[in-house]
Design an enzyme around this catalytic site. Structure first.
Site, PDB file in Angstrom:
ATOM      1  N   ASN A 110       1.067  -1.026  -0.158  1.00 33.36           N
ATOM      2  CA  ASN A 110      -0.031  -0.351  -0.028  1.00 33.36           C
ATOM      3  C   ASN A 110       0.708   1.325   0.200  1.00 33.36           C
ATOM      4  O   ASN A 110       0.732   2.423  -0.574  1.00 33.36           O
ATOM      5  CB  ASN A 110      -0.530   0.071   1.151  1.00 33.36           C
ATOM      6  CG  ASN A 110      -1.551  -1.149   1.726  1.00 33.36           C
ATOM      7  OD1 ASN A 110      -1.987  -2.143   0.240  1.00 33.36           O
ATOM      8  ND2 ASN A 110      -2.541  -1.411   2.391  1.00 33.36           N
ATOM      9  N   THR A 155     -14.884  38.544 -31.433  1.00 31.56           N
ATOM     10  CA  THR A 155     -15.569  39.030 -30.512  1.00 31.56           C
ATOM     11  C   THR A 155     -16.637  37.599 -30.861  1.00 31.56           C
ATOM     12  O   THR A 155     -17.241  38.224 -31.999  1.00 31.56           O
ATOM     13  CB  THR A 155     -16.177  39.843 -29.440  1.00 31.56           C
ATOM     14  OG1 THR A 155     -16.832  40.840 -30.390  1.00 31.56           O
ATOM     15  CG2 THR A 155     -15.119  40.462 -28.526  1.00 31.56           C
ATOM     16  N   HIS A 156     -17.054  36.754 -30.528  1.00 32.22           N
ATOM     17  CA  HIS A 156     -18.937  35.879 -30.949  1.00 32.22           C
ATOM     18  C   HIS A 156     -18.230  35.595 -32.313  1.00 32.22           C
ATOM     19  O   HIS A 156     -19.171  35.651 -33.096  1.00 32.22           O
ATOM     20  CB  HIS A 156     -20.024  36.760 -31.257  1.00 32.22           C
ATOM     21  CG  HIS A 156     -19.872  37.761 -30.181  1.00 32.22           C
ATOM     22  ND1 HIS A 156     -21.121  37.024 -28.836  1.00 32.22           N
ATOM     23  CD2 HIS A 156     -19.889  39.487 -29.619  1.00 32.22           C
ATOM     24  CE1 HIS A 156     -20.383  38.397 -27.965  1.00 32.22           C
ATOM     25  NE2 HIS A 156     -20.166  38.890 -27.858  1.00 32.22           N
ATOM     26  N   SER A 277      -5.687  14.787 -48.900  1.00 35.15           N
ATOM     27  CA  SER A 277      -7.467  13.639 -48.993  1.00 35.15           C
ATOM     28  C   SER A 277      -7.334  12.714 -49.395  1.00 35.15           C
ATOM     29  O   SER A 277      -6.833  12.543 -50.988  1.00 35.15           O
ATOM     30  CB  SER A 277      -8.797  14.462 -49.310  1.00 35.15           C
ATOM     31  OG  SER A 277      -9.764  13.930 -49.738  1.00 35.15           O
ATOM     32  N   LYS A 283      -6.985  18.753 -51.420  1.00 36.07           N
ATOM     33  CA  LYS A 283      -7.133  19.190 -49.595  1.00 36.07           C
ATOM     34  C   LYS A 283      -6.031  19.533 -48.700  1.00 36.07           C
ATOM     35  O   LYS A 283      -5.357  18.791 -49.512  1.00 36.07           O
ATOM     36  CB  LYS A 283      -8.325  17.912 -49.347  1.00 36.07           C
ATOM     37  CG  LYS A 283      -9.327  18.523 -49.482  1.00 36.07           C
ATOM     38  CD  LYS A 283     -10.311  19.406 -48.545  1.00 36.07           C
ATOM     39  CE  LYS A 283     -10.568  18.413 -46.958  1.00 36.07           C
ATOM     40  NZ  LYS A 283     -11.752  19.129 -46.593  1.00 36.07           N
ATOM     41  N   GLU A 290      -6.434  19.440 -35.721  1.00 38.85           N
ATOM     42  CA  GLU A 290      -7.954  18.536 -34.578  1.00 38.85           C
ATOM     43  C   GLU A 290      -7.624  17.158 -33.455  1.00 38.85           C
ATOM     44  O   GLU A 290      -8.465  17.155 -32.392  1.00 38.85           O
ATOM     45  CB  GLU A 290      -8.446  17.511 -35.929  1.00 38.85           C
ATOM     46  CG  GLU A 290      -8.506  18.702 -37.027  1.00 38.85           C
ATOM     47  CD  GLU A 290      -9.618  18.240 -38.453  1.00 38.85           C
ATOM     48  OE1 GLU A 290     -10.736  18.042 -38.675  1.00 38.85           O
ATOM     49  OE2 GLU A 290      -8.672  17.857 -39.222  1.00 38.85           O
ATOM     50  N   LYS A 325      -3.686   3.871 -11.615  1.00 44.15           N
ATOM     51  CA  LYS A 325      -2.075   4.214 -12.730  1.00 44.15           C
ATOM     52  C   LYS A 325      -2.386   4.071 -13.976  1.00 44.15           C
ATOM     53  O   LYS A 325      -1.942   5.896 -14.833  1.00 44.15           O
ATOM     54  CB  LYS A 325      -1.973   2.452 -12.683  1.00 44.15           C
ATOM     55  CG  LYS A 325      -0.896   3.192 -10.948  1.00 44.15           C
ATOM     56  CD  LYS A 325      -0.213   2.236 -10.285  1.00 44.15           C
ATOM     57  CE  LYS A 325      -1.119   1.051 -10.714  1.00 44.15           C
ATOM     58  NZ  LYS A 325      -1.493   1.194  -8.887  1.00 44.15           N
TER      59      LYS A 325
HETATM   60  N1  ARG Z   1      -1.388  -3.916  -7.446  1.00 40.29           N
HETATM   61  C1  ARG Z   1      -2.038  -2.671  -6.603  1.00 40.29           C
HETATM   62  C2  ARG Z   1      -2.192  -1.318  -6.982  1.00 40.29           C
HETATM   63  O1  ARG Z   1      -1.756  -1.214  -8.037  1.00 40.29           O
HETATM   64  C3  ARG Z   1      -0.938  -2.485  -5.692  1.00 40.29           C
HETATM   65  C4  ARG Z   1      -1.527  -2.614  -3.458  1.00 40.29           C
HETATM   66  C5  ARG Z   1      -2.225  -4.012  -3.491  1.00 40.29           C
HETATM   67  N2  ARG Z   1      -2.008  -3.542  -2.217  1.00 40.29           N
HETATM   68  C6  ARG Z   1      -2.776  -4.611  -1.717  1.00 40.29           C
HETATM   69  N3  ARG Z   1      -3.119  -4.711  -0.602  1.00 40.29           N
HETATM   70  N4  ARG Z   1      -3.433  -5.568  -2.349  1.00 40.29           N
HETATM   71  O2  ARG Z   1      -3.165  -0.755  -6.339  1.00 40.29           O
END
Ligand code: ARG
Length: 460
Positions: A110, A155-156, A277, A283, A290, A325
């Site tokens: 953790n 503007t606008h 294009s 084009k 974009e 992540k």
């Molecule tokens: N793969 C987990 C994550 O990305 C790691 C932490 C896992 N912790 C646990 N108590 N299972 O958050």
């Protein structure tokens, strides 16, 4: 891979559940941070006499080998491992034996994962900041070149008043300057060591969190272990910063798209940043702009994802947090790609000064200056505004422009008009009289350029 957490449970997990639970597919990106974090952890444990020095030496050497083997592709990440933390520890134990099992003392995945993400993001923020300064320099250079180019300001999306293209570009420089300072600020709150929070409550071992932080080059130690493992504010903040940055790039892109249209013809992009294009031979499409505009939506989505993942979570760690992540990685990749295309696209764009000028000469964008002229001669602005409006209608009816109207005709609208009215509505004068702080005059644009260059010294 045999589960390292098979403590209480004896039965095997279902393989769909294993896949579902696993994060190694994406968190392998953190391998370097994870290993660096573990090396610092082993150093601290040994300095505090929590593990023997000889074990530490074997652990550190083993981790360094794993790092270089991963970098060189000699060792491949095992997709069946649950996550990168488990993978590294497992390989270490396979390679050095029993001592490998000492590494996970006084820490938990953790705090480990929270640390890894912070180390990763801190480095990525620096990369993005480097790219932003490069873009800022490109914009300021263009502004300098175009500091006397007149175009209509809108503007606008209606022609409003003449401005200098340098001034228009410097508006984006100011936005980027704020984007940079927002990221610098987020970096400060990312630069915190949360390792040592352990599972959630800290530990009974006599750890030295300050030492571990300094070994990792982090500036501070987090003060609350439950906060340490639960806090993802820094990542949410980062995604917000990215969202605002993308919003700015998207607005700039939208303008590029307008400017490169046949109707405007203000700017031409270098062939390297346009496409053709497959059916219409005439084009030249501004696809890159974009896409930057389009990818802005993705980055907003990344921010929403993380905020939504976090909103209902009780303290402390919950597995939901594994979902933190991918949005961060996606935003990093997206921003990096966008900046790597956007910056050279702006650096190489060609400005069609004549077309800008022509557009500025039509559309009565000096009507405010005509009103200001009468006001300077003593008429209250509201009355002057009306007369100027009437003259615009008259010109439109008669197919002419303010510059072409005879002085006699002007006098029919107000006796205050004199020969000097032509000077007052001359576009260049209109622009350069706007000397108010932050206005569009050439001197103001020069001041803005100098200000930004000074702030970023050699970088911009
Ligand atoms: N793969 C987990 C994550 O990305 C790691 C932490 C896992 N912790 C646990 N108590 N299972 O958050």
């Amino acid at each position: 891979m045999k589960k390292m957490w098979a403590g209480r449970t004896a039965g095997e997990t279902d393989h769909f559940a294993d896949d579902f639970n696993s994060s190694i597919r994406f968190d392998q990106r953190l391998y370097e941070q994870d290993i660096r974090g573990s090396i610092a952890h082993a150093e601290m444990l040994s300095a505090q006499k929590i593990i023997p020095e000889s074990a530490k030496n074997h652990i550190v050497a083993g981790l360094e080998d794993i790092l270089s083997d991963l970098q060189e592709g000699v060792l491949e990440v095992d997709p069946s491992a649950e996550d990168i933390h488990m993978f590294v520890e497992q390989v270490l134990t396979e390679r050095i034996g029993e001592e490998g099992k000492m590494l996970h003392t006084a820490r938990s995945r953790n705090d480990q994962v929270a640390l890894d993400l912070r180390l990763y993001l801190k480095a990525e923020i620096d990369e993005i900041l480097f790219r932003l300064r490069r873009l800022l320099r490109v914009i300021v250079d263009q502004a300098e070149k175009e500091k006397n180019t007149i175009l209509p300001g809108y503007t606008h999306l209606q022609r409003a008043q003449p401005v200098l293209f340098g001034h228009h570009l410097m508006a984006y420089a100011m936005m980027l300057d704020r984007d940079i300072s927002r990221l610098e600020d987020t970096r400060k709150r990312t630069d915190v060591s949360v390792i040592g929070s352990c599972a959630l409550a800290g530990t009974t071992y006599d750890t030295d969190r300050g030492l571990e932080a300094s070994l990792l080059g982090l500036s501070r130690v987090g003060e609350n272990s439950m906060d340490g493992v639960s806090d993802r504010d820094f990542a949410a903040e980062f995604l917000f910063d990215c969202s605002v940055l993308m919003m700015h790039l998207s607005r700039f892109s939208e303008e590029i798209l307008l400017w490169t249209s046949w109707e405007f013809g203000f700017v031409e992009l270098d062939d390297r940043y346009t496409t053709g294009s497959s059916i219409m031979p005439q084009k030249k499409n501004s696809d890159m702009a974009e896409l930057v505009r389009g990818k802005t939506g993705r980055v907003y989505g990344d921010l929403m994802t993380l905020l939504t993942v976090l909103k209902g979570l009780p303290l402390a760690y919950n597995k939901d947090m594994q979902e933190d992540k991918e949005p961060v990685f996606d935003a990093v990749d997206t921003i990096t790609m966008c900046l790597d295309v956007f910056t050279p696209m702006i650096a190489t764009m060609k400005v069609r000064r004549e077309n800008m000028k022509k557009a500025a000469q039509k559309g009565f964008i000096n009507a405010t200056d005509l009103a200001d002229y009468l006001t300077r001669k003593g008429m209250p602005f509201r009355d002057a505004y009306k007369i100027s409006g009437k003259m615009v209608s008259w010109c439109m009816e008669h197919g002419t422009v303010l510059e072409e109207v005879s002085l006699d005709r002007y006098r029919e609208f107000s006796a205050l008009f004199d020969e000097d009215v032509y000077d007052a509505i001359d576009l260049e004068n209109c622009v350069n009289r706007r000397i108010s702080e932050g206005g569009t005059s050439a001197s103001s644009v020069e001041r803005q350029i100098a200000l930004i260059r000074k702030k970023y010294e050699g970088d911009v």
